[in-house]
Design a protein around this motif. Structure first.
Motif, PDB file in Angstrom:
ATOM      1  N   GLY A   1     -62.097 -45.487 -60.666  1.00 14.77           N
ATOM      2  CA  GLY A   1     -61.530 -46.835 -60.709  1.00 14.77           C
ATOM      3  C   GLY A   1     -60.025 -46.852 -60.935  1.00 14.77           C
ATOM      4  O   GLY A   1     -59.277 -47.462 -60.185  1.00 14.77           O
ATOM      5  N   CYS A   2     -59.564 -46.150 -61.987  1.00 16.57           N
ATOM      6  CA  CYS A   2     -58.148 -46.219 -62.357  1.00 16.57           C
ATOM      7  C   CYS A   2     -57.432 -44.871 -62.267  1.00 16.57           C
ATOM      8  O   CYS A   2     -56.237 -44.795 -62.536  1.00 16.57           O
ATOM      9  N   LEU A   3     -58.143 -43.799 -61.932  1.00 18.75           N
ATOM     10  CA  LEU A   3     -57.614 -42.445 -61.784  1.00 18.75           C
ATOM     11  C   LEU A   3     -57.114 -41.826 -63.095  1.00 18.75           C
ATOM     12  O   LEU A   3     -56.435 -40.807 -63.077  1.00 18.75           O
TER      13      LEU A   3
ATOM     14  N   GLY B   1     -62.976 -48.261 -68.891  1.00 20.56           N
ATOM     15  CA  GLY B   1     -64.364 -48.506 -69.261  1.00 20.56           C
ATOM     16  C   GLY B   1     -65.387 -48.304 -68.152  1.00 20.56           C
ATOM     17  O   GLY B   1     -66.571 -48.530 -68.357  1.00 20.56           O
ATOM     18  N   GLN B   2     -64.940 -47.884 -66.963  1.00 17.20           N
ATOM     19  CA  GLN B   2     -65.882 -47.673 -65.863  1.00 17.20           C
ATOM     20  C   GLN B   2     -66.751 -46.446 -66.154  1.00 17.20           C
ATOM     21  O   GLN B   2     -66.308 -45.469 -66.740  1.00 17.20           O
TER      22      GLN B   2
ATOM     23  N   LEU C   1     -67.748 -41.880 -69.043  1.00 16.95           N
ATOM     24  CA  LEU C   1     -67.150 -43.180 -69.361  1.00 16.95           C
ATOM     25  C   LEU C   1     -65.642 -43.001 -69.429  1.00 16.95           C
ATOM     26  O   LEU C   1     -65.145 -42.157 -70.182  1.00 16.95           O
ATOM     27  N   CYS C   2     -64.920 -43.786 -68.633  1.00 16.29           N
ATOM     28  CA  CYS C   2     -63.459 -43.746 -68.652  1.00 16.29           C
ATOM     29  C   CYS C   2     -62.957 -44.434 -69.915  1.00 16.29           C
ATOM     30  O   CYS C   2     -63.352 -45.570 -70.207  1.00 16.29           O
ATOM     31  N   THR C   3     -62.106 -43.760 -70.678  1.00 14.23           N
ATOM     32  CA  THR C   3     -61.553 -44.378 -71.895  1.00 14.23           C
ATOM     33  C   THR C   3     -60.409 -45.327 -71.562  1.00 14.23           C
ATOM     34  O   THR C   3     -59.988 -46.103 -72.418  1.00 14.23           O
TER      35      THR C   3
END
Length: 75
Positions: A9-11, A37-38, A32-34
């Motif tokens: 999502g945000c790289l 949140g993806q 889980l991306c910190t």
């Protein structure tokens, strides 16, 4: 925690592993991306280990002639 795997999502490379499961292909990890949140799933493929070749049991058993014993007569 930075593990080098970018978020789709945000790289961002900061993510946490929420769950790890063994599958036929190797390891499946839920991440889980910190940053945003993806959540996403990665699969780590396992390298195939060489399979040892084992001779069939019949090839390992000596015949009566090779053992030097008498042969049985069939009736």
């Amino acid at each position: 925690m930075s593990n080098g795997i970018p978020c789709p999502g945000c790289l961002d490379t900061r993510s946490r592993v929420l769950e790890t499961r063994m599958v036929v292909e190797g390891l499946r990890r839920r991440r889980l991306c910190t940053g945003c949140g993806q959540r996403w799933t990665t699969v780590e493929l396992s390298a195939a280990a060489p399979v040892p070749v084992v001779a069939p049991v019949a090839a390992c058993v000596a015949s009566p002639a090779e053992r030097g014993g008498p042969r049985k007569q069939r009736h």
